[in-house]
Write an enzyme that holds these catalytic residues in place. Structure first.
Site, mmCIF file in Angstrom:
data_model
loop_
_atom_site.group_PDB
_atom_site.id
_atom_site.type_symbol
_atom_site.label_atom_id
_atom_site.label_comp_id
_atom_site.label_asym_id
_atom_site.label_seq_id
_atom_site.Cartn_x
_atom_site.Cartn_y
_atom_site.Cartn_z
ATOM 1 C CG HIS A 133 -6.026 0.671 4.886
ATOM 2 N ND1 HIS A 133 -4.791 0.108 5.063
ATOM 3 C CD2 HIS A 133 -6.690 0.438 6.055
ATOM 4 C CE1 HIS A 133 -4.698 -0.434 6.259
ATOM 5 N NE2 HIS A 133 -5.836 -0.240 6.882
ATOM 6 C CD GLU A 186 -2.879 -1.086 2.420
ATOM 7 O OE1 GLU A 186 -2.822 -0.095 3.189
ATOM 8 O OE2 GLU A 186 -3.679 -2.011 2.586
#
Length: 528
Positions: A281, A263
């Site tokens: 997220h 990420e």
């Protein structure tokens, strides 16, 4: 001097005000979270560090944090903190596990609905003017089996919501007790049982070496054809390549992911897969959750730096603000008992046994044991504290045992610490009197009562006439003043102990002269 805290990620103004209202000096520098070199340059100035996910608290950062006492993560995940390095340096690491639990659980439920009814793709199609009503055939949630991998704070909230949706809930969690499962209304199962029976699988477990790729290619083969998979917990729990193959083959009917191995996920093997719902997220991304975790981390860090209270720590027993005043004298006693035994121990330690009797047995003994281990290990390691001591003991294979019992003997409450070595066992017991000061009440089974000062001398000797006079003369000749003098013995003429506080260090030659006295068995200077 007021404690000083650095906030290196975005945190709400209300959190900053909490620090200030508690008398904590706070520097709000959110740009440092993404600038490691700048963080390294200033981290040594601070007692506390408040972060979100952007700041990476690496071993190098911790090495530079010469004054740091506590790291607080506004959120549940601490993948961005090197906890072993922090523990070794005695830095408490806290998170805020409850502030965003509801928000994350709600996101998992929303993702489950989204993938079950193909809502994101249907939305895109409809807004493109296609009206593909027959293309988006979904499945009902009601009556389906939901398998939870992990049933802690967030998993249990998901379970409660799912039961309200008339789903049957299975849970795989090694830490879930049968009683807790019954209270939640879930069926506790093993992993293979969950994989075989679940229509939907939702992950709610931390990422550890044991849970990494817990949904592997082999695990996916054990699931029902047409299963749906939801991951709002941690990237890395699912083998992304194996899942893509299962989505392409149709074995997995759909998946909804809020987290990814890498990420920010600008590219990912799962992107573009059939019935794949992805969010960036967002699990904790609600106004309420962001505010809650920010306020919670500010309160926790302030409580520790100002009052010594420890909550939601990952490497330290919790100590509430209410119990801290009552506990502190016994923490000091436990550490002094440990230090007493540790300074007298000259061979490898195999075990440490702690006996808590009376009122102290009802206190937070985990914190007391951590303090006792600190005392035992400090003479050997110097740089050890309540955070690092338990892990150091484990690393050195020192067995730690706690025993609790009711009041026995003459004292209302006491702690007895026993150190076991290859050669012997040595025990020392103490209590806290009404004045809040620790006292030694027994050494090696010999009763005596003594306070502990900065400079002490411990002597074992034969109980024979003349010892005290000769001993006192040697100290007098060396110009050493005796502050307190405490004696104990097994029986007349038997083994005896002298423990005295002196005004300053005793010279080595004087200690040697005392040791040479015919009735003396051991002489040891002690520091507290």
């Amino acid at each position: 001097m007021a404690p000083r805290v650095l906030i290196s990620d975005q945190l709400s103004d209300a959190a900053i005000q909490i620090f200030k209202s508690r008398g904590v000096e706070v520097d709000f520098r959110p740009e440092l979270g993404k600038d490691r070199d700048a963080l390294l340059a200033v981290i040594g100035l601070y007692d506390g560090l408040a972060i979100r996910s952007a700041t990476k608290v690496t071993e190098k950062v911790i090495a530079a944090a010469t004054n740091l006492k506590v790291i607080g993560r506004a959120g549940i995940g601490v993948d961005n903190v090197d906890i072993p390095a922090a523990t070794a340096k005695g830095i408490i690491v806290m998170n805020t596990p409850f502030g965003n639990a509801i928000t994350t659980a709600e996101h998992a439920i929303a993702m489950m609905f989204s993938v079950a009814r193909q809502i994101p793709e249907a939305n895109g199609s409809t807004q493109a003017g296609k009206w593909e009503k027959t293309r988006f055939m979904g499945v009902e949630i009601t009556g389906k089996v939901l398998g939870l991998i992990g049933c802690g704070n967030i998993g249990s909230i998901v379970a409660e919501r799912a039961i309200g949706l008339k789903m049957k809930v299975l849970a795989y969690d090694p830490f879930l007790t049968a009683e807790r499962a019954l209270d939640l209304g879930v069926e506790k199962v093993d992993l293979d049982g969950l994989l075989a029976r679940a229509d939907f699988i939702s992950l709610h477990t931390p990422l550890t070496e044991k849970t990494r790729n817990i949904i592997s290619a082999d695990a996916l083969q054990k699931t029902k054809r047409g299963v749906y998979l939801i991951n709002c917990a941690r990237g890395g729990l699912v083998d992304e390549h194996a899942l893509r193959a299962a989505l392409d083959s149709g074995h997995v009917a759909g998946a909804a992911f809020d987290v990814f191995v890498e990420e920010p996920a600008k590219e990912n093997v799962l992107f573009g897969a059939p019935n794949m719902v992805c969010t960036p997220h967002l699990g904790a991304s609600t106004t309420e959750a962001q505010e809650n975790v920010a306020l919670q981390v500010a309160e926790q860090i302030s409580d520790y730096l100002v009052a010594g209270a420890v909550s939601n720590a990952l490497n330290m027993p919790s100590i509430t603000a209410e119990e801290a005043p009552r506990l502190v004298p016994f923490v000091r006693l436990a550490e002094q008992l440990g230090s007493f035994a540790g300074q007298l121990t000259e061979t490898g330690i195999k075990a440490v046994r702690l006996e808590y009797a009376g009122a102290v047995a009802e206190m937070n003994t985990r914190a007391l044991t951590a303090a006792a281990l600190t005392g035992v290990l400090t003479p050997l390691l110097q740089t050890v504290n309540m955070v690092s001591a338990p892990s150091i003991a484990r690393d050195r294979n020192i067995q730690v045992e706690e025993v609790r019992r009711g009041q026995t003997g003459a004292y209302e409450t006491y702690i007895r610490l026993t150190v076991v070595t290859d050669r012997q066992e040595r025990s020392v017991a103490g209590t806290v009197f009404g004045d809040g000061k620790p006292r030694i009440i027994q050494v090696k089974g010999i009763n005596m009562e003594a306070g502990l000062g900065p400079h002490m001398v411990y002597i074992t000797n034969e109980d024979k006439p003349g010892f005290i006079g000769r001993f006192g003369s040697l100290l007098g000749d060396a110009g050493i003043n005796i502050a307190t003098f405490n004696l104990g013995r097994t029986e007349p003429g038997g083994d005896a102990i002298a423990l005295l506080e002196v005004d300053g260090e005793v010279p080595a030659d004087t200690l040697a002269a005392i040791s040479a006295l015919p009735m003396v068995k051991q002489v040891k200077p002690l520091r507290f």
